[in-house]
Design an enzyme around this catalytic site. Structure first.
Site, PDB file in Angstrom:
ATOM      1  N   GLU A  42      53.850  46.924  21.551  1.00 17.62           N
ATOM      2  CA  GLU A  42      55.225  47.407  21.590  1.00 17.62           C
ATOM      3  C   GLU A  42      56.008  46.924  20.370  1.00 17.62           C
ATOM      4  O   GLU A  42      55.793  45.810  19.881  1.00 17.62           O
ATOM      5  CB  GLU A  42      55.899  46.950  22.891  1.00 17.62           C
ATOM      6  CG  GLU A  42      55.160  47.496  24.110  1.00 17.62           C
ATOM      7  CD  GLU A  42      55.862  47.279  25.438  1.00 17.62           C
ATOM      8  OE1 GLU A  42      56.882  46.585  25.482  1.00 17.62           O
ATOM      9  OE2 GLU A  42      55.370  47.838  26.432  1.00 17.62           O
ATOM     10  N   CYS A  98      61.706  44.657  15.507  1.00 19.45           N
ATOM     11  CA  CYS A  98      60.983  43.516  16.081  1.00 19.45           C
ATOM     12  C   CYS A  98      59.520  43.932  16.239  1.00 19.45           C
ATOM     13  O   CYS A  98      59.217  44.847  17.004  1.00 19.45           O
ATOM     14  CB  CYS A  98      61.644  43.219  17.425  1.00 19.45           C
ATOM     15  SG  CYS A  98      60.849  41.915  18.332  1.00 19.45           S
ATOM     16  N   CYS A 100      49.215  37.595  24.122  1.00 21.37           N
ATOM     17  CA  CYS A 100      49.535  36.279  23.564  1.00 21.37           C
ATOM     18  C   CYS A 100      48.715  35.212  24.286  1.00 21.37           C
ATOM     19  O   CYS A 100      48.462  35.339  25.482  1.00 21.37           O
ATOM     20  CB  CYS A 100      51.031  35.996  23.738  1.00 21.37           C
ATOM     21  SG  CYS A 100      51.592  34.544  22.824  1.00 21.37           S
ATOM     22  N   CYS A 129      53.781  30.734  27.577  1.00 20.55           N
ATOM     23  CA  CYS A 129      55.079  30.097  27.829  1.00 20.55           C
ATOM     24  C   CYS A 129      55.519  30.566  29.217  1.00 20.55           C
ATOM     25  O   CYS A 129      55.404  31.759  29.535  1.00 20.55           O
ATOM     26  CB  CYS A 129      56.103  30.502  26.771  1.00 20.55           C
ATOM     27  SG  CYS A 129      55.617  29.984  25.111  1.00 20.55           S
ATOM     28  N   CYS A 135      57.903  33.739  29.744  1.00 18.86           N
ATOM     29  CA  CYS A 135      57.691  34.927  28.904  1.00 18.86           C
ATOM     30  C   CYS A 135      56.691  35.864  29.566  1.00 18.86           C
ATOM     31  O   CYS A 135      55.590  35.459  29.945  1.00 18.86           O
ATOM     32  CB  CYS A 135      57.174  34.512  27.528  1.00 18.86           C
ATOM     33  SG  CYS A 135      56.870  35.929  26.451  1.00 18.86           S
ATOM     34  N   SER A 141      58.819  34.224  13.661  1.00 20.40           N
ATOM     35  CA  SER A 141      59.194  33.343  14.769  1.00 20.40           C
ATOM     36  C   SER A 141      57.940  32.694  15.340  1.00 20.40           C
ATOM     37  O   SER A 141      56.944  33.373  15.601  1.00 20.40           O
ATOM     38  CB  SER A 141      59.897  34.171  15.856  1.00 20.40           C
ATOM     39  OG  SER A 141      60.247  33.347  16.947  1.00 20.40           O
ATOM     40  N   SER A 147      60.890  28.800  18.336  1.00 19.66           N
ATOM     41  CA  SER A 147      61.250  28.915  19.752  1.00 19.66           C
ATOM     42  C   SER A 147      61.246  27.518  20.353  1.00 19.66           C
ATOM     43  O   SER A 147      60.200  26.997  20.710  1.00 19.66           O
ATOM     44  CB  SER A 147      60.237  29.819  20.464  1.00 19.66           C
ATOM     45  OG  SER A 147      60.350  31.115  19.941  1.00 19.66           O
ATOM     46  N   HIS A 188      63.676  25.846  22.931  1.00 23.91           N
ATOM     47  CA  HIS A 188      63.874  25.929  24.385  1.00 23.91           C
ATOM     48  C   HIS A 188      64.078  24.612  25.138  1.00 23.91           C
ATOM     49  O   HIS A 188      64.434  24.646  26.324  1.00 23.91           O
ATOM     50  CB  HIS A 188      62.746  26.714  25.063  1.00 23.91           C
ATOM     51  CG  HIS A 188      62.470  28.034  24.435  1.00 23.91           C
ATOM     52  ND1 HIS A 188      63.456  28.946  24.144  1.00 23.91           N
ATOM     53  CD2 HIS A 188      61.311  28.601  24.000  1.00 23.91           C
ATOM     54  CE1 HIS A 188      62.925  30.013  23.590  1.00 23.91           C
ATOM     55  NE2 HIS A 188      61.628  29.826  23.479  1.00 23.91           N
ATOM     56  N   CYS A 213      63.933  40.398  24.657  1.00 24.06           N
ATOM     57  CA  CYS A 213      63.054  39.275  24.301  1.00 24.06           C
ATOM     58  C   CYS A 213      62.165  38.889  25.470  1.00 24.06           C
ATOM     59  O   CYS A 213      62.664  38.688  26.582  1.00 24.06           O
ATOM     60  CB  CYS A 213      63.860  38.027  23.969  1.00 24.06           C
ATOM     61  SG  CYS A 213      64.909  38.184  22.566  1.00 24.06           S
TER      62      CYS A 213
HETATM   63  N1  SAH Z   1      55.331  33.574  19.791  1.00 23.33           N
HETATM   64  C1  SAH Z   1      56.487  33.644  18.938  1.00 23.33           C
HETATM   65  C2  SAH Z   1      57.001  35.059  18.812  1.00 23.33           C
HETATM   66  C3  SAH Z   1      57.623  35.636  20.075  1.00 23.33           C
HETATM   67  S1  SAH Z   1      59.305  35.749  19.760  1.00 23.33           S
HETATM   68  C4  SAH Z   1      57.539  32.677  19.421  1.00 23.33           C
HETATM   69  O1  SAH Z   1      57.354  32.083  20.478  1.00 23.33           O
HETATM   70  O2  SAH Z   1      58.516  32.469  18.717  1.00 23.33           O
HETATM   71  C5  SAH Z   1      60.001  36.106  21.284  1.00 23.33           C
HETATM   72  C6  SAH Z   1      61.204  35.229  21.567  1.00 23.33           C
HETATM   73  O3  SAH Z   1      61.707  35.568  22.864  1.00 23.33           O
HETATM   74  C7  SAH Z   1      60.810  33.783  21.612  1.00 23.33           C
HETATM   75  O4  SAH Z   1      61.854  32.958  21.185  1.00 23.33           O
HETATM   76  C8  SAH Z   1      60.579  33.609  23.099  1.00 23.33           C
HETATM   77  O5  SAH Z   1      60.582  32.279  23.455  1.00 23.33           O
HETATM   78  C9  SAH Z   1      61.715  34.420  23.675  1.00 23.33           C
HETATM   79  N2  SAH Z   1      61.475  34.821  25.056  1.00 23.33           N
HETATM   80  C10 SAH Z   1      60.290  34.945  25.683  1.00 23.33           C
HETATM   81  N3  SAH Z   1      60.459  35.316  26.967  1.00 23.33           N
HETATM   82  C11 SAH Z   1      61.778  35.461  27.160  1.00 23.33           C
HETATM   83  C12 SAH Z   1      62.574  35.841  28.279  1.00 23.33           C
HETATM   84  N4  SAH Z   1      62.023  36.182  29.428  1.00 23.33           N
HETATM   85  N5  SAH Z   1      63.905  35.871  28.113  1.00 23.33           N
HETATM   86  C13 SAH Z   1      64.469  35.554  26.926  1.00 23.33           C
HETATM   87  N6  SAH Z   1      63.771  35.190  25.835  1.00 23.33           N
HETATM   88  C14 SAH Z   1      62.437  35.130  25.946  1.00 23.33           C
END
Ligand code: SAH
Length: 372
Positions: free
Chosen positions: A103, A116, A123, A127, A130, A206, A228, A230, A348
């Protein structure tokens, strides 16, 4: 990067021109006795003008065009679905040659358009908040598949709107630094003036914090970096981003501290998903401010995008505002990311594509219905 795989392709199968950047094109052209300047011509036809029929490449002589037809291919990923959110966000599902699907999301805003893009099918990081991770993992994308998303997005936008892509973020499916070779090769095309011509500030990678990959990226590319984060402590971050057990915060912060040259005024963007009752307490904001106090940074607070069985809830707007003010009062630059494309599952962490999972991870979870 541009050596042996290319020669192997030469002997065995058609060369995929869409994924070759300037040094790779020059290497290949020279190896077949063609002039290096043809690299610029090919980049312009394919990426600037979007032409993929060799007959239309009129400044190439006929015998070279025949050679290209016989020995190379230009096949962008196939558009499976084109969805539009009520807020204008577009989500495209692209099918790859092996039938996996990825996507790509386009987010139009006043004066800018952010694309994006995905770097992997699925992946491996898992996490906990996600959805992409829940679908499992199949493989890395090739350079052609990464750049193919940009190529297709540009063509679709040209046909269907006046919007333009001004920024590229590697924030789609996957962990870009686990596919470093192809991501860096794609960035060269994004940055090439005769291909896409984006400046270093307009391309952002990212990462969830793959420390050795960050060090390599720093040496190989001058593009922007998002991390990322968090959570401001290892205990909490270990729970949310399991990769933290491998590369804990001390190591991650060390590389962030020196990522951009001193006096460059460039900043690392820290993404921070707001999870109710998990990482949104006032004391956590103070901890976060302390963690980032000597790091050139900007913080992006991302309201959590829910999905079924995630076990998390989005922090309330009041909580997010309070958290933001605390960071601000403690000297950080901070923005709340506007949630976009939620109604089409394009926000995201909501990207799933169609991953032919090889990790069997998705079988461990109850089937997730399509709509929240
Ligand atoms: N693997 C990389 C690229 C993915 S970027 C990374 O972790 O940075 C996608 C972004 O969206 C990341 O910051 C991720 O942590 C965030 N993300 C993932 N799931 C999400 C969710 N359910 N709600 C909001 N942000 C989320």
């Amino acid at each position: 990067m541009q050596g042996s795989p290319l020669l192997k392709d030469l002997q065995n199968e058609a060369i995929h021109l869409l994924g070759l950047n300037r040094p790779q094109l020059v290497h290949w052209l020279t190896s077949i006795g063609q002039s290096a300047y043809r690299a610029t011509q090919l980049l312009q036809w394919i990426h600037q003008r979007g032409v993929i029929q060799f007959e239309e490449m009129t400044n190439l002589n006929k015998s070279f065009r025949t050679y290209l037809k016989d020995h190379t291919k230009i096949s962008p990923p196939l558009l499976l679905r084109d969805e539009k959110s009520h807020d204008g966000t577009r989500k495209w599902v692209f099918q790859l040659e092996d039938k996996n699907a990825i996507e790509t999301v386009f987010i139009p805003e006043e004066g800018r358009g952010t694309l994006c893009i995905s770097s992997q099918v699925g992946c491996t990081l898992n996490c906990t908040f996600c959805r992409t991770g829940k679908e499992g993992f199949n493989r890395n994308l090739s350079t052609a598949e990464i750049i193919g998303q940009v190529w297709q997005a540009k063509q679709i936008l040209k046909k269907t709107s006046h919007e333009k892509i001004t920024n590229i973020v590697f924030m789609g499916m996957g962990e870009p630094l686990y596919n470093l070779e192809h991501v860096v090769a794609a960035i060269l095309l994004l940055r090439d003036d005769y291909a896409y011509g984006f400046s270093k500030r307009k391309v952002t990678v990212s990462t969830a914090g793959v420390v050795p990959g960050m060090e390599k990226l720093k040496a190989l590319s001058d593009c922007s970096l998002a991390v990322s984060l968090h959570a401001p402590s290892n205990i909490l971050r270990n729970q949310l981003v399991p990769l933290n057990k491998k590369y804990p915060l001390e190591k991650l912060m060390d590389v962030c501290r020196n990522y951009f040259p001193p006096r460059s005024r460039r900043k690392v963007l820290f993404e921070y998903v707001m999870l109710q009752g998990v990482n949104d307490e006032p004391k956590t904001a103070i901890q976060l401010a302390a963690l980032l106090k000597d790091i050139p940074s900007k913080v992006n607070l991302i309201p959590f995008n829910p999905f079924p069985n995630s076990g998390y809830q989005r922090s309330s707007s009041e909580h997010i505002e309070q958290f933001k003010s605390l960071l601000h009062q403690n000297g950080l630059r901070v923005l709340v990311r506007k949630t976009r494309g939620e109604d089409i599952q394009a926000a995201c962490g909501q990207l799933v594509g169609e991953v032919h999972d090889r990790t069997r991870r998705h079988l461990l979870l109850k089937k997730i219905p399509d709509q929240c």
